[in-house]
Design a protein around this motif. Structure first.
Motif, PDB file in Angstrom:
ATOM      1  N   UNK A  83      -9.284  -3.141  -4.535  1.00 16.29           N
ATOM      2  CA  UNK A  83      -9.301  -1.690  -4.335  1.00 16.29           C
ATOM      3  C   UNK A  83      -8.432  -1.294  -3.147  1.00 16.29           C
ATOM      4  N   UNK A  84      -7.745  -0.186  -3.279  1.00 14.30           N
ATOM      5  CA  UNK A  84      -6.876   0.294  -2.205  1.00 14.30           C
ATOM      6  C   UNK A  84      -7.686   0.625  -0.957  1.00 14.30           C
ATOM      7  N   UNK A  85      -7.087   0.379   0.188  1.00 14.86           N
ATOM      8  CA  UNK A  85      -7.691   0.666   1.489  1.00 14.86           C
ATOM      9  C   UNK A  85      -6.904   1.803   2.149  1.00 14.86           C
ATOM     10  N   UNK A  86      -7.399   2.334   3.259  1.00 15.80           N
ATOM     11  CA  UNK A  86      -6.612   3.355   3.975  1.00 15.80           C
ATOM     12  C   UNK A  86      -5.223   2.851   4.384  1.00 15.80           C
ATOM     13  N   UNK A  87      -5.094   1.573   4.734  1.00 19.86           N
ATOM     14  CA  UNK A  87      -3.778   1.025   5.085  1.00 19.86           C
ATOM     15  C   UNK A  87      -2.830   1.039   3.893  1.00 19.86           C
ATOM     16  N   UNK A 130       5.252  -8.319  -0.100  1.00 19.30           N
ATOM     17  CA  UNK A 130       5.404  -7.299  -1.129  1.00 19.30           C
ATOM     18  C   UNK A 130       4.028  -6.749  -1.441  1.00 19.30           C
ATOM     19  N   UNK A 131       3.917  -5.441  -1.486  1.00 19.17           N
ATOM     20  CA  UNK A 131       2.685  -4.777  -1.907  1.00 19.17           C
ATOM     21  C   UNK A 131       2.971  -4.103  -3.238  1.00 19.17           C
ATOM     22  N   UNK A 132       2.197  -4.445  -4.239  1.00 15.03           N
ATOM     23  CA  UNK A 132       2.255  -3.795  -5.543  1.00 15.03           C
ATOM     24  C   UNK A 132       1.082  -2.829  -5.563  1.00 15.03           C
ATOM     25  N   UNK A 133       1.375  -1.542  -5.675  1.00  9.98           N
ATOM     26  CA  UNK A 133       0.346  -0.513  -5.517  1.00  9.98           C
ATOM     27  C   UNK A 133       0.299   0.374  -6.758  1.00  9.98           C
ATOM     28  N   UNK A 134      -0.904   0.514  -7.329  1.00 13.22           N
ATOM     29  CA  UNK A 134      -1.111   1.461  -8.432  1.00 13.22           C
ATOM     30  C   UNK A 134      -1.526   2.783  -7.814  1.00 13.22           C
ATOM     31  N   UNK A 135      -0.792   3.849  -8.171  1.00 10.86           N
ATOM     32  CA  UNK A 135      -1.019   5.170  -7.591  1.00 10.86           C
ATOM     33  C   UNK A 135      -1.345   6.172  -8.691  1.00 10.86           C
ATOM     34  N   UNK A 136      -2.422   6.925  -8.492  1.00  8.66           N
ATOM     35  CA  UNK A 136      -2.787   8.030  -9.375  1.00  8.66           C
ATOM     36  C   UNK A 136      -1.947   9.231  -8.959  1.00  8.66           C
ATOM     37  N   UNK A 180      -5.370   0.739  -6.454  1.00  3.27           N
ATOM     38  CA  UNK A 180      -5.542  -0.696  -6.255  1.00  3.27           C
ATOM     39  C   UNK A 180      -4.207  -1.304  -5.849  1.00  3.27           C
ATOM     40  N   UNK A 181      -4.271  -2.558  -5.407  1.00  2.23           N
ATOM     41  CA  UNK A 181      -3.044  -3.215  -4.972  1.00  2.23           C
ATOM     42  C   UNK A 181      -3.147  -4.726  -5.110  1.00  2.23           C
ATOM     43  N   UNK A 182      -1.967  -5.357  -5.101  1.00  2.28           N
ATOM     44  CA  UNK A 182      -1.829  -6.807  -5.046  1.00  2.28           C
ATOM     45  C   UNK A 182      -0.800  -7.093  -3.962  1.00  2.28           C
ATOM     46  N   UNK A 183      -0.837  -8.305  -3.430  1.00  4.81           N
ATOM     47  CA  UNK A 183       0.157  -8.701  -2.438  1.00  4.81           C
ATOM     48  C   UNK A 183       0.873  -9.961  -2.901  1.00  4.81           C
ATOM     49  N   UNK A 184       2.063 -10.156  -2.359  1.00  4.80           N
ATOM     50  CA  UNK A 184       2.858 -11.353  -2.600  1.00  4.80           C
ATOM     51  C   UNK A 184       3.569 -11.683  -1.295  1.00  4.80           C
ATOM     52  N   UNK A 185       3.345 -12.898  -0.808  1.00  2.00           N
ATOM     53  CA  UNK A 185       4.006 -13.319   0.422  1.00  2.00           C
ATOM     54  C   UNK A 185       5.421 -13.766   0.084  1.00  2.00           C
ATOM     55  N   UNK A 186       6.384 -13.135   0.734  1.00 11.13           N
ATOM     56  CA  UNK A 186       7.811 -13.468   0.600  1.00 11.13           C
ATOM     57  C   UNK A 186       8.326 -13.557   2.042  1.00 11.13           C
TER      58      UNK A 186
END
Length: 98
Positions: free
Chosen positions: A11-15, A52-58, A42-48
């Protein structure tokens, strides 16, 4: 999580909302429209070389957008940047690497 792969969706956070808000003007300029609703869901992360933050936005009216935002390594002292985005998504669309 696989090395180089993305994390599980969380779940997405304030950050995460702050990251989405930071790149919102870039998206509005590219799409030539404004988004009164822009809520990270919501979001996912990928360390590069950073994260990278993959963020789903309404974005309202049942529409969603997926963002990929790069947060550079701290010692670079650079701001997060929009790497890519996808429009025309639905709430049920999984947040995958793109």
């Amino acid at each position: 999580m696989l090395v180089g792969g993305t994390s599980e969706a969380k779940p997405a956070t304030p950050d995460i909302q702050e990251l989405a808000d930071l790149v919102k003007p870039q998206i509005e300029q590219k799409e030539n429209k404004s988004y009164p609703t822009f809520k990270a869901v919501e979001y996912k992360t990928q360390v590069v070389a950073g994260t990278n933050y993959f963020i789903k936005v309404d974005v309202g009216q049942g529409e969603y957008m997926h963002l990929r935002v790069l947060q550079p390594l701290p010692h670079l002292k650079e701001q997060p940047s929009l790497s890519d985005y996808q429009t025309g998504k639905k709430e049920s669309d999984p947040l995958n690497y793109f």
